[in-house]
Design an enzyme around this catalytic site. Structure first.
Site, short mmCIF file in Angstrom:
data_model
loop_
_atom_site.label_atom_id
_atom_site.label_comp_id
_atom_site.label_asym_id
_atom_site.label_seq_id
_atom_site.Cartn_x
_atom_site.Cartn_y
_atom_site.Cartn_z
N ASN A 261 1.05 -1.34 -0.12
CA ASN A 261 0.01 0.19 0.25
C ASN A 261 0.61 1.41 -0.18
OD1 ASN A 261 -1.77 1.83 0.55
ND2 ASN A 261 -2.23 1.47 2.74
N LYS B 296 0.49 4.18 -0.25
CA LYS B 296 -0.79 5.36 0.38
C LYS B 296 -0.30 6.80 -0.67
CE LYS B 296 -0.48 3.52 4.99
NZ LYS B 296 -0.52 3.43 6.29
N HIS C 145 -9.29 1.27 4.53
CA HIS C 145 -8.21 1.47 5.48
C HIS C 145 -9.05 2.04 7.30
CE1 HIS C 145 -4.26 2.87 6.33
NE2 HIS C 145 -4.24 1.49 5.88
N GLU D 138 -5.89 -4.71 11.12
CA GLU D 138 -4.70 -3.24 10.77
C GLU D 138 -5.12 -2.56 12.33
OE1 GLU D 138 -2.28 -2.78 6.97
OE2 GLU D 138 -3.91 -1.16 7.67
N SER E 272 3.49 -1.89 10.34
CA SER E 272 5.03 -1.75 11.03
C SER E 272 5.83 -3.00 10.63
CB SER E 272 4.99 -1.68 12.16
OG SER E 272 4.24 -0.23 12.57
N GLY F 139 2.44 -0.70 4.03
CA GLY F 139 2.54 0.45 3.79
C GLY F 139 4.57 0.62 3.63
P1 PGA Z 1 3.01 0.45 7.97
O1 PGA Z 1 1.60 0.83 6.84
O2 PGA Z 1 2.97 -0.70 7.21
O3 PGA Z 1 3.42 1.80 7.23
O4 PGA Z 1 2.05 0.87 9.77
C1 PGA Z 1 0.68 -0.57 6.69
C2 PGA Z 1 -0.70 0.23 6.16
O5 PGA Z 1 -1.16 1.54 6.69
O6 PGA Z 1 -1.39 -0.89 5.69
#
Ligand code: PGA
Length: 263
Positions: A8, A10, A96, A177, A225, A246
Site C-alpha cells: 500500500n 498510500k 483503511h 490492522e 509496521s 505500508g
Molecule cells: P505501515 O502501514 O506498514 O506503514 O505501518 C500499513 C498500512 O497502513 O496499511
C-alpha cells in the site's frame, strides 16, 4: 493457502519514483512464485504501473486500488468508482483506518464499497482494527484477551458481514490492522505475531458463524509496521495468511526482503 503480500503506497511517490519502484519490485519477484503480491499505487499511477505489471506478466503479481467510492457513478467530484478500476486492477483496499479517520467513512459506506467491488469482480481487502493499544502483557500473552479489548475489529467486520449475502462473504479478504501499530515512521510499534494471531482467530470465528467451514478459505492479513525482520513472525501464525505493508513497500529492497522472508 498461498501467502498474499499487499503493498500500500498510500499518498507517496512521484510518477518517476513509482515507475522505478514498480519495475524494481517486479524484477525481484521473478523468483518468488510461492507468494501472491498486489501493488496498490496512487490512482494517477495505476495505468502506467499496469503497463509495467502486464508486460511479460508474472502470474503471481497483481494490481490493486487503495480505495473506491461507495456509489456506482455520478456527480461525485474527485471520486473513483469500482467499474473504473475493473480491467486495470484485481484488488481494492476498502475501509483503511486512515480513510475511516480522515474521511469519516462509516461502516455502512464501507459495506457498500465492498458490495460494489464484488459486483465488479474486484477482490475487496477489508481493513479492520482497534485504536486501543493492548498492554505489554496482552501483547506477549494474548491467551487472555477478552472480546472487549478487540471489540472494534469484530464490530467493523460484523457491520459488513451483516449486509452481504453468503456468496458475497466468500469473496472477502480481511486485513487486521491495529491502528496503534500503523506507521513505524511515526513511531508506532508492530503487534506481536501471537497477538495478531489471537485477534485473527476471533475474526475467523466470526466468519465461521456465517460461512461454516468455508471461513477457512478467507485470507486474513496482518498490517502495521511490517518489516523484513518481523514478516515471518506474522505469516507463520495459524490464522494469518499474508501481510499489508505500508512504509516498507516504498523501497523495492525492503519490500522484496519482506517477500523473501515469507515462506
Ligand atoms: P505501515 O502501514 O506498514 O506503514 O505501518 C500499513 C498500512 O497502513 O496499511
Amino acid at each position: 493457502m498461498k501467502p498474499l503480500i499487499v503493498a500500500n503506497w498510500k499518498m507517496n511517490t512521484t510518477l518517476a519514483e513509482a515507475m522505478v519502484l514498480g519495475s524494481g519490485i517486479k524484477e525481484g519477484l521473478v523468483a518468488t512464485a510461492h507468494i501472491d503480491v498486489v501493488l496498490c499505487p496512487p490512482f494517477p499511477y495505476l495505468v502506467p504501473i499496469a503497463e509495467v505489471v502486464h508486460h511479460h506478466r508474472l502470474p503471481h503479481l497483481f494490481l490493486g486500488g487503495q480505495n473506491i467510492f461507495w456509489k456506482e457513478e455520478g456527480a461525485y467530484t474527485g471520486e473513483v468508482g469500482a467499474k473504473m478500476l475493473k480491467g486495470l486492477a484485481s484488488y481494492v483496499i476498502v475501509g483503511h483506518s486512515e480513510r475511516r479517520r480522515c474521511f469519516h467513512e462509516t461502516d455502512q459506506e464501507i459495506a457498500s464499497k465492498v458490495r460494489l467491488a464484488l459486483a465488479h469482480r474486484l477482490k475487496p481487502i477489508l481493513c479492520v482494527g482497534e485504536e486501543r493499544r493492548p498492554t505489554d502483557h496482552e501483547l506477549l500473552d494474548p491467551s487472555e484477551i477478552a472480546g472487549a479489548s478487540v471489540r472494534q475489529p469484530l464490530e467493523e467486520l460484523e457491520a459488513v458481514l451483516k449486509i452481504l449475502s453468503k456468496e458475497e462473504q466468500k469473496g472477502l479478504i480481511i486485513a487486521y490492522e491495529p491502528v496503534w501499530a500503523i506507521s513505524a515512521r511515526a513511531g508506532a510499534k508492530p503487534a506481536t505475531g501471537l497477538y495478531a494471531d489471537a485477534v485473527a482467530g476471533l475474526l475467523r470465528r466470526q466468519l465461521v458463524h456465517t460461512l461454516g467451514e468455508r471461513a477457512a478459505e478467507i485470507p486474513i492479513l496482518y498490517g502495521g509496521s511490517v518489516a523484513a525482520e518481523n514478516a515471518a513472525e506474522f505469516t507463520h501464525q495459524a490464522n494469518l495468511n499474508g501481510l499489508l505493508v505500508g512504509n516498507a513497500s516504498l523501497h523495492s529492497r525492503s519490500f522484496l526482503a519482506i517477500c523473501r522472508a515469507v515462506v
